[in-house]
Design an enzyme around this catalytic site. Structure first.
Site, mmCIF file in Angstrom:
data_model
loop_
_atom_site.group_PDB
_atom_site.id
_atom_site.type_symbol
_atom_site.label_atom_id
_atom_site.label_comp_id
_atom_site.label_asym_id
_atom_site.label_seq_id
_atom_site.Cartn_x
_atom_site.Cartn_y
_atom_site.Cartn_z
ATOM 1 N N LYS A 12 -3.977 3.538 2.679
ATOM 2 C CA LYS A 12 -5.114 2.775 2.158
ATOM 3 C C LYS A 12 -6.256 3.691 1.743
ATOM 4 O O LYS A 12 -6.903 3.465 0.712
ATOM 5 C CB LYS A 12 -5.586 1.776 3.215
ATOM 6 C CG LYS A 12 -4.528 0.743 3.591
ATOM 7 C CD LYS A 12 -4.946 -0.061 4.821
ATOM 8 C CE LYS A 12 -3.861 -1.012 5.278
ATOM 9 N NZ LYS A 12 -4.210 -1.713 6.538
ATOM 10 N N GLY A 35 -6.509 -6.146 3.464
ATOM 11 C CA GLY A 35 -6.157 -7.562 3.470
ATOM 12 C C GLY A 35 -7.014 -8.411 2.563
ATOM 13 O O GLY A 35 -7.041 -8.236 1.343
ATOM 14 N N LYS A 89 0.815 -1.225 0.000
ATOM 15 C CA LYS A 89 0.000 0.000 0.000
ATOM 16 C C LYS A 89 0.844 1.268 0.000
ATOM 17 O O LYS A 89 0.473 2.265 -0.605
ATOM 18 C CB LYS A 89 -0.972 0.024 1.172
ATOM 19 C CG LYS A 89 -0.364 0.033 2.564
ATOM 20 C CD LYS A 89 -0.308 -1.339 3.155
ATOM 21 C CE LYS A 89 0.158 -1.364 4.594
ATOM 22 N NZ LYS A 89 0.206 -2.754 5.107
#
Length: 445
Positions: free
Chosen positions: A212, A141, A112
């Site tokens: 993220k 994930g 990321k």
């Protein structure tokens, strides 16, 4: 890739053999037949690379070629897809990514930080080279949230995307909530159990979640990725008393990444991006996300609220997301004219943005002050709120702590965030304050 080659194995090179890398090998080996049935061809690992060749990783590496220099993997003629599981925004991981794409190899990553910092450049290169680039595992994930936004919600304007994007912080906060213990104690426990790194800065200061969030925002809104514009705050200043006070008011505290496009100025969208501890109403779905779980909410103009929830880390869930990307490549990479852009929309067509000013946003806030225990302090606090135009819904004063200070907590009525900022400016430098005030916004339903 031609139609004739689709029945041949898709050959993989794997860089990074930590928990996720070993998990990818186990998954491909365990579910080989199922994967072949679902994508029409076999996945075949042909080469691997890591720092320590002799380390026991619980998987048999003897059948694979070994490269001491992972950046040599893209140069192998027997490799179709390069998988990067090393981490780091720059350095060898970025070199590997660039070499893979330039060499005509499909590229899959769980990194990321690299995508947040260099994703647009890498995507532009991948589009020009006609090769796939995938990064599902970089966000949340094993939760297929990128695929959900790219495909399942593709017909919708996404009005807001937000959620719990860091399992370490969520574990700490929910444990504080369950036990009444303070932050430092729970952090030490999380480190001992392996939920937190020895240096937890990226997690507890919100940087991991900000990486993220910037990726999610770009995909959700079709805007240029802008990690630098994410306003980021973490959880290290939270105390058990804040958790208890939130509970008494009908909330839980969660570290939330929040993004939305607010309006357009001079042809550019104003993009609001913030990672911040929020007070979440107990009847909101995110209030019930405990432990190291991640959850993302996307609100579409036709789909309504969509909730994606599951394990945000770990060898199994993350490996699952990595292999899902590889399966997509095995299914659909037929020719250089048929690849999907990495960010769903070609980089050249992503909308430019400017950061939205948080002060113009409206909402309620929780403010916590640690103040000297003397007459007149509460009047000073309320006067600053009055002069800044902030309406106070409730005030709670708690008992004396070891340093002789007392905690005063306030909840404001709905109002512009700029008012709260102005009140804190009026109080700046006051000798009544024994530490910097803490502000947490209240999540709107």
């Amino acid at each position: 890739m031609t139609e004739a080659t689709k029945t041949e194995p898709l050959r993989l090179a794997l860089a990074g053999l930590g928990t996720v890398g070993a998990g990818v090998i186990r998954l491909i080996e365990t579910n080989a037949d199922l994967i072949e049935r679902r994508c029409g061809r076999r996945l075949q690992i042909v080469a691997v690379s890591a720092r320590d060749r002799g380390k026991d990783r619980g998987v048999d590496l003897s059948r694979y070629a070994w490269e001491d220099d992972m950046t040599a993997l893209p140069g192998r003629s027997d490799v179709d897809v390069v998988v990067e599981l090393v981490g780091g925004s720059d350095g060898p991981a970025l070199t590997l990514a660039r070499k893979a794409i330039a060499g005509g190899k499909a590229f899959v990553t769980a990194n990321k930080a690299m995508v947040a910092h260099h994703g647009l450049g890498l995507a532009r290169d991948a589009e020009a080279a006609g090769v796939p680039m995938r990064f599902e595992a970089a966000v949340a994930g094993g939760i297929p949230v990128i695929k959900g936004l790219r495909e399942g919600a593709a017909a919708n304007y996404i009005e807001r995307v937000y959620g719990i994007l860091n399992g370490t912080c969520n574990y700490i906060l929910s444990t504080m909530e369950d036990t009444g213990r303070d932050f430092g104690d729970v952090l030490a426990e999380a480190q001992a159990k392996g939920y937190a790194e020895a240096d937890p800065t990226f997690d507890i200061d919100g940087i991991d979640a900000a990486h993220k969030l910037s990726i999610l925002a770009s995909i959700a809104f079709g805007t240029e990725l802008d990690f630098a514009a994410v306003s980021t705050d973490g959880i290290r200043r939270l105390a058990a008393a804040d958790i208890a006070q939130a509970d008494s008011l009908g909330y839980v505290i969660r570290l939330i990444g929040m993004a939305r496009v607010e309006d357009t100025v001079d042809g550019k969208h104003r993009l609001f991006q913030r990672v911040h501890p929020y007070l979440v109403p107990k009847d909101h779905p995110l209030a019930h996300v405990d432990g190291a779980t991640n959850a993302v909410v996307a609100e579409g103009n036709f789909s309504g609220r969509l909730l994606f929830q599951g394990a945000g880390a770990g060898d199994g869930p993350t490996a699952s997301a990595v292999v899902a990307d590889i399966i997509d490549i095995a299914r659909f990479w037929e020719s250089e004219n048929e690849i999907d852009p990495p960010f769903s929309i070609p980089v050249s067509e992503l909308d430019p943005t400017v950061p939205a000013e948080a002060g113009s946003r409206s909402g309620k806030a929780y403010l916590r002050f640690m103040v000297a225990d003397r007459t007149g302090v509460l009047a000073e606090l309320t006067a600053a709120m009055r002069d800044a135009g902030v309406s106070i819904e409730s005030i709670i004063q708690m008992g004396e702590d070891k340093g002789g200070s007392v905690m005063v907590a306030m909840v404001t009525h709905e109002g512009q965030e700029s008012g709260v900022q102005r009140a804190l400016e009026l109080l700046a430098g006051s000798d009544s304050l024994t530490e910097e005030p803490l502000v947490m916004h209240i999540l709107k339903q």
